[in-house]
Design an enzyme around this catalytic site. Structure first.
Site: not given
Ligand code: PSZ
Length: 284
Positions: A32, A178, A202
């Site tokens: 996703y 992370e 990620l």
């Molecule tokens: O709405 C939310 O809570 C969101 S939107 C994107 C995320 C959360 N997280 C992305 C994510 C992740 O799931 C993990 C395990 N590590 C890092 C990230 C950050 O990724 P980006 O910057 O691409 O959103």
């Protein structure tokens, strides 16, 4: 009326239903993306679709549409839903097939689903910072794939929520990886340090934008594993994600970070990030 995309078709959101034998539903067999919308425009959409292509490739699903087609579909969805500020959620599963762990013998059509949600920027938290706690990283070893399998992540986030924390910072032994849905950065003596984008985390799009900002603003950065000890001794700590942007962390496991206020490098990067949003999507 709100719309969703189901396999390339724009349909009434309440009509968007999937089969009980969709492999995403049964096995979490899919990937996703979450894309941020500011002023009705997608932020860093190409980077998200490139990561989607990588995730799909790494689990052997063929991309169901070209990047161009998908971009046009998502633009239409935003327009139809009259979305100004929010997100697009987008997922692709291997498709519908009789339950069996191995991939379907006969090729099936991957299932693409996308819908939108209104979402404000978390202004208060961006200004004041958030509390976090430490949680052992229980996930598998391909965290670079943006997989629908999120049990490790949601169990970590639930622990944080139960403790009144915004996020759980995960660590494998002494090594900080992370957050449950965010990347984590520390600052020590003006040097920014964050976990390298390998299979343990990620590769966040927001992280990539931050690395670019560091180059532009002459902020020194080291992508290397850092320890719980380094985290505890950091001058500044922040997290990043599509929806959290660049979020100051003022507390880790009940211990104040620095003087308990968002630090100067965090502030500088936040300002640069807003500039980047405005460059791509117009004034906030
Ligand atoms: O709405 C939310 O809570 C969101 S939107 C994107 C995320 C959360 N997280 C992305 C994510 C992740 O799931 C993990 C395990 N590590 C890092 C990230 C950050 O990724 P980006 O910057 O691409 O959103």
């Amino acid at each position: 009326m709100a719309f969703a995309i189901l396999n390339g078709q724009l349909i009434d959101r309440s009509e968007a239903k999937v089969d009980i034998e969709d492999r995403g539903y049964q096995f979490g067999d899919g990937v996703y993306e979450v894309i941020r919308i500011y002023n009705g425009k997608m932020f860093t959409v190409n980077m998200h679709l490139e990561r989607l292509a990588k995730s799909l490739d790494s689990i052997g699903i063929s991309f169901p549409f070209t990047e161009q087609q998908l971009t046009e579909m998502l633009e239409m969805l935003i327009e139809k839903n009259n979305l100004q500020l929010g997100i697009i959620y987008l997922q692709v599963t291997r498709g519908v097939a009789p339950r069996n762990h191995a991939f379907p013998a006969e090729p099936v059509q991957p299932m693409l689903v996308a819908y939108t949600k209104q979402l404000e920027r978390p202004i208060h938290h961006l200004q004041n910072g958030v509390k976090t706690m430490l949680v052992e990283d229980m996930r598998w070893l391909r965290c670079d794939i943006k997989s629908l399998n999120l049990l490790g992540n949601i169990l970590a986030k639930q622990k944080a929520a139960e403790s009144g924390c915004f996020e759980a910072i995960q660590h494998r032994g002494q090594a900080v990886t992370e957050g449950s849905s965010t990347n984590v950065f520390i600052v020590k003596n003006k040097l920014l340090i964050t976990h390298p984008s390998d299979q343990h985390i990620l590769r966040g799009i927001t992280k990539e934008v931050i690395l670019q900002l560091c180059r532009e603003h002459d902020i020194s950065i080291e992508e290397r594993v850092f320890t719980l000890e380094e985290l505890a001794a950091a001058d500044e700590v922040f997290l990043s994600s599509t929806t959290s942007e660049i979020m100051p962390i003022t507390e880790v496991d009940g211990k104040m970070v620095g003087n308990g206020l968002p630090g100067p490098i965090t502030r500088k990067l936040q300002a640069g990030f807003v500039q980047e949003i405005e460059k791509q999507c117009g004034a906030l």
